[in-house]
Design a protein around this motif. Sequence first.
Motif, PDB file in Angstrom:
ATOM      1  N   ALA A 178      69.645  81.443  41.359  1.00 13.54           N
ATOM      2  CA  ALA A 178      70.473  81.184  40.175  1.00 13.54           C
ATOM      3  C   ALA A 178      71.944  81.249  40.558  1.00 13.54           C
ATOM      4  CB  ALA A 178      70.174  82.227  39.089  1.00 13.54           C
ATOM      5  N   ASP A 179      72.718  80.257  40.070  1.00 16.78           N
ATOM      6  CA  ASP A 179      74.157  80.234  40.325  1.00 16.78           C
ATOM      7  C   ASP A 179      74.851  81.192  39.381  1.00 16.78           C
ATOM      8  OD1 ASP A 179      73.839  78.330  42.263  1.00 16.78           O
ATOM      9  OD2 ASP A 179      74.053  76.650  40.869  1.00 16.78           O
ATOM     10  N   ALA A 180      75.543  82.176  39.944  1.00 18.88           N
ATOM     11  CA  ALA A 180      76.261  83.157  39.132  1.00 18.88           C
ATOM     12  C   ALA A 180      77.666  82.642  38.847  1.00 18.88           C
ATOM     13  CB  ALA A 180      76.330  84.495  39.861  1.00 18.88           C
ATOM     14  N   PRO A 181      78.211  82.951  37.660  1.00 19.51           N
ATOM     15  CA  PRO A 181      79.592  82.526  37.372  1.00 19.51           C
ATOM     16  C   PRO A 181      80.563  83.134  38.375  1.00 19.51           C
ATOM     17  CG  PRO A 181      78.472  83.298  35.385  1.00 19.51           C
ATOM     18  CD  PRO A 181      77.598  83.669  36.540  1.00 19.51           C
ATOM     19  N   SER A 182      81.583  82.381  38.710  1.00 12.76           N
ATOM     20  CA  SER A 182      82.583  82.868  39.654  1.00 12.76           C
ATOM     21  C   SER A 182      83.968  82.681  39.047  1.00 12.76           C
ATOM     22  CB  SER A 182      82.500  82.117  40.983  1.00 12.76           C
ATOM     23  OG  SER A 182      82.775  80.742  40.789  1.00 12.76           O
ATOM     24  N   LEU A 183      84.877  83.584  39.418  1.00  6.59           N
ATOM     25  CA  LEU A 183      86.242  83.541  38.889  1.00  6.59           C
ATOM     26  C   LEU A 183      87.182  84.105  39.934  1.00  6.59           C
ATOM     27  CD1 LEU A 183      88.354  83.198  36.630  1.00  6.59           C
ATOM     28  CD2 LEU A 183      87.697  85.467  35.799  1.00  6.59           C
ATOM     29  N   ARG A 184      88.269  83.381  40.148  1.00 16.02           N
ATOM     30  CA  ARG A 184      89.288  83.847  41.092  1.00 16.02           C
ATOM     31  C   ARG A 184      90.648  83.446  40.553  1.00 16.02           C
ATOM     32  NH1 ARG A 184      89.737  82.364  47.555  1.00 16.02           N
ATOM     33  NH2 ARG A 184      91.546  83.665  48.032  1.00 16.02           N
ATOM     34  N   VAL A 185      91.507  84.451  40.362  1.00 19.11           N
ATOM     35  CA  VAL A 185      92.868  84.223  39.881  1.00 19.11           C
ATOM     36  C   VAL A 185      93.821  84.938  40.822  1.00 19.11           C
ATOM     37  CG1 VAL A 185      94.507  84.552  37.998  1.00 19.11           C
ATOM     38  CG2 VAL A 185      92.114  84.040  37.492  1.00 19.11           C
ATOM     39  N   GLU A 186      94.769  84.224  41.360  1.00 21.11           N
ATOM     40  CA  GLU A 186      95.747  84.841  42.245  1.00 21.11           C
ATOM     41  C   GLU A 186      97.053  84.060  42.197  1.00 21.11           C
ATOM     42  OE1 GLU A 186      94.272  84.786  46.187  1.00 21.11           O
ATOM     43  OE2 GLU A 186      94.102  82.600  46.306  1.00 21.11           O
ATOM     44  N   ARG A 187      98.135  84.745  42.502  1.00 23.13           N
ATOM     45  CA  ARG A 187      99.449  84.107  42.539  1.00 23.13           C
ATOM     46  C   ARG A 187      99.855  83.930  43.994  1.00 23.13           C
ATOM     47  NH1 ARG A 187     103.602  82.408  39.951  1.00 23.13           N
ATOM     48  NH2 ARG A 187     102.778  82.872  37.889  1.00 23.13           N
ATOM     49  N   THR A 188     100.229  82.725  44.321  1.00 22.24           N
ATOM     50  CA  THR A 188     100.669  82.385  45.674  1.00 22.24           C
ATOM     51  C   THR A 188     102.135  81.954  45.614  1.00 22.24           C
ATOM     52  OG1 THR A 188      99.989  80.077  45.466  1.00 22.24           O
ATOM     53  CG2 THR A 188      98.322  81.657  46.219  1.00 22.24           C
ATOM     54  N   ASP A 189     102.679  81.666  46.785  1.00 15.60           N
ATOM     55  CA  ASP A 189     104.061  81.189  46.836  1.00 15.60           C
ATOM     56  C   ASP A 189     104.219  79.856  46.110  1.00 15.60           C
ATOM     57  OD1 ASP A 189     104.690  83.411  48.291  1.00 15.60           O
ATOM     58  OD2 ASP A 189     104.474  82.412  50.246  1.00 15.60           O
ATOM     59  N   ALA A 190     103.160  79.063  46.080  1.00 15.82           N
ATOM     60  CA  ALA A 190     103.224  77.752  45.421  1.00 15.82           C
ATOM     61  C   ALA A 190     102.998  77.834  43.922  1.00 15.82           C
ATOM     62  CB  ALA A 190     102.195  76.805  46.038  1.00 15.82           C
ATOM     63  N   GLY A 191     102.513  78.974  43.452  1.00 16.16           N
ATOM     64  CA  GLY A 191     102.221  79.136  42.029  1.00 16.16           C
ATOM     65  C   GLY A 191     100.890  79.812  41.828  1.00 16.16           C
ATOM     66  N   LEU A 192     100.316  79.636  40.656  1.00 19.04           N
ATOM     67  CA  LEU A 192      99.032  80.262  40.339  1.00 19.04           C
ATOM     68  C   LEU A 192      97.876  79.445  40.888  1.00 19.04           C
ATOM     69  CD1 LEU A 192      99.414  81.442  36.624  1.00 19.04           C
ATOM     70  CD2 LEU A 192      98.892  82.892  38.576  1.00 19.04           C
ATOM     71  N   ARG A 193      96.842  80.177  41.292  1.00 14.18           N
ATOM     72  CA  ARG A 193      95.586  79.536  41.652  1.00 14.18           C
ATOM     73  C   ARG A 193      94.509  80.101  40.743  1.00 14.18           C
ATOM     74  NH1 ARG A 193      91.870  79.745  47.177  1.00 14.18           N
ATOM     75  NH2 ARG A 193      90.278  78.339  46.373  1.00 14.18           N
ATOM     76  N   VAL A 194      93.832  79.240  40.025  1.00 13.92           N
ATOM     77  CA  VAL A 194      92.765  79.648  39.107  1.00 13.92           C
ATOM     78  C   VAL A 194      91.536  78.822  39.445  1.00 13.92           C
ATOM     79  CG1 VAL A 194      92.038  79.915  36.709  1.00 13.92           C
ATOM     80  CG2 VAL A 194      94.458  80.143  37.301  1.00 13.92           C
ATOM     81  N   ALA A 195      90.499  79.504  39.893  1.00  7.74           N
ATOM     82  CA  ALA A 195      89.236  78.844  40.215  1.00  7.74           C
ATOM     83  C   ALA A 195      88.148  79.513  39.400  1.00  7.74           C
ATOM     84  CB  ALA A 195      88.938  78.939  41.712  1.00  7.74           C
ATOM     85  N   ALA A 196      87.566  78.790  38.442  1.00 12.69           N
ATOM     86  CA  ALA A 196      86.520  79.336  37.579  1.00 12.69           C
ATOM     87  C   ALA A 196      85.362  78.366  37.552  1.00 12.69           C
ATOM     88  CB  ALA A 196      87.054  79.563  36.160  1.00 12.69           C
ATOM     89  N   ASP A 197      84.179  78.907  37.728  1.00 12.59           N
ATOM     90  CA  ASP A 197      82.957  78.101  37.710  1.00 12.59           C
ATOM     91  C   ASP A 197      81.964  78.785  36.773  1.00 12.59           C
ATOM     92  OD1 ASP A 197      80.870  76.409  38.121  1.00 12.59           O
ATOM     93  OD2 ASP A 197      80.492  76.986  40.194  1.00 12.59           O
ATOM     94  N   GLY A 198      81.892  78.292  35.535  1.00 11.88           N
ATOM     95  CA  GLY A 198      80.974  78.873  34.562  1.00 11.88           C
ATOM     96  C   GLY A 198      81.424  80.224  34.034  1.00 11.88           C
ATOM     97  N   ALA A 199      82.709  80.568  34.205  1.00 14.94           N
ATOM     98  CA  ALA A 199      83.209  81.871  33.752  1.00 14.94           C
ATOM     99  C   ALA A 199      83.479  81.848  32.250  1.00 14.94           C
ATOM    100  CB  ALA A 199      84.486  82.241  34.506  1.00 14.94           C
ATOM    101  N   ARG A 200      83.387  83.006  31.627  1.00 15.84           N
ATOM    102  CA  ARG A 200      83.692  83.112  30.208  1.00 15.84           C
ATOM    103  C   ARG A 200      85.194  82.986  29.987  1.00 15.84           C
ATOM    104  NH1 ARG A 200      81.203  88.409  27.795  1.00 15.84           N
ATOM    105  NH2 ARG A 200      82.749  89.249  29.251  1.00 15.84           N
ATOM    106  N   ILE A 201      85.574  82.361  28.880  1.00 17.64           N
ATOM    107  CA  ILE A 201      86.995  82.141  28.628  1.00 17.64           C
ATOM    108  C   ILE A 201      87.730  83.458  28.451  1.00 17.64           C
ATOM    109  CG2 ILE A 201      86.660  81.895  26.125  1.00 17.64           C
ATOM    110  CD1 ILE A 201      88.966  79.833  26.224  1.00 17.64           C
ATOM    111  N   GLU A 202      87.071  84.471  27.850  1.00 17.71           N
ATOM    112  CA  GLU A 202      87.741  85.761  27.683  1.00 17.71           C
ATOM    113  C   GLU A 202      88.002  86.431  29.025  1.00 17.71           C
ATOM    114  OE1 GLU A 202      83.466  86.409  26.052  1.00 17.71           O
ATOM    115  OE2 GLU A 202      84.941  84.776  26.182  1.00 17.71           O
ATOM    116  N   ASP A 203      87.076  86.225  29.993  1.00 17.71           N
ATOM    117  CA  ASP A 203      87.285  86.800  31.318  1.00 17.71           C
ATOM    118  C   ASP A 203      88.447  86.098  32.033  1.00 17.71           C
ATOM    119  OD1 ASP A 203      85.189  88.510  30.859  1.00 17.71           O
ATOM    120  OD2 ASP A 203      83.710  87.235  31.856  1.00 17.71           O
ATOM    121  N   VAL A 204      88.516  84.781  31.886  1.00 19.30           N
ATOM    122  CA  VAL A 204      89.589  84.037  32.537  1.00 19.30           C
ATOM    123  C   VAL A 204      90.945  84.439  31.974  1.00 19.30           C
ATOM    124  CG1 VAL A 204      90.507  81.739  33.008  1.00 19.30           C
ATOM    125  CG2 VAL A 204      88.037  82.104  32.988  1.00 19.30           C
ATOM    126  N   LEU A 205      91.033  84.496  30.628  1.00 21.93           N
ATOM    127  CA  LEU A 205      92.307  84.848  30.001  1.00 21.93           C
ATOM    128  C   LEU A 205      92.696  86.294  30.303  1.00 21.93           C
ATOM    129  CD1 LEU A 205      91.944  83.096  26.532  1.00 21.93           C
ATOM    130  CD2 LEU A 205      93.344  82.385  28.472  1.00 21.93           C
TER     131      LEU A 205
END
Length: 214
Positions: free
Chosen positions: A30-57
């Motif tokens: 089973a594919d589990a939801p994944s979420l990655r949020v980080e700030r880099t020199d170029a700006g924000l990186r947000v990678a979400a795959d099936g993540a809940r919107i409340e978790d992302v926010l």
Amino acid sequence: MLAMSFVYGVVVAGVLVAAPAVAGEPSVVADAPSLRVERTDAGLRVAADGARIEDVLQELAEKEGFEVEIQLGVERPPVDVDLQGVTLEEALRTILRRRNYAISYAETENGLEVSRVQVLLPEAAVQTTARQTATRSQRSTATMAPEYQQYLTRRRQQAEQRLVQQAEQRRRAQREARLAERRRAWVERARQAQRAREAQQEVPLRRLLWERGR
């Protein structure tokens, strides 16, 4: 021919013992939801795959320092985005696309920054909820206990009586003020008449004294 394997297991004395793989049977993962949020020199990186919107926010809020509010009843389909080198506003607008939302800003020493993100019900749902709330309020008023209705009637009557009493007190104060003004005017006129009489009496007296002095 591509052979696929599936691992069977047997629990013996609390220990899972793997059985040999059987060729030709598919493996189920089973594919589990994944979420990655980080700030880099170029700006924000947000990678979400099936993540809940409340978790992302919430993850964004922890990184960027703003508040999140999601109204009850909002549909929450999973979020699938892969953003790199974007600003916070761009990330929020992408994540919240096709949704009813509001972004509040606060003025800081660095300029205007996001302070609050609200995910709202659709406009039609908001109007329906308001109508339902009004209907419930009307029903609760109609089915109100007789004792409470009597209490409200007494309170209304008491308020009306207070208003009548206050109006009467104002009228009484105005009458007393007018009477006091009339009394002051009468006293002033009486003083003026007395001074006039005294002045009239003083003239013959001075003339008499003058004639005697001759």
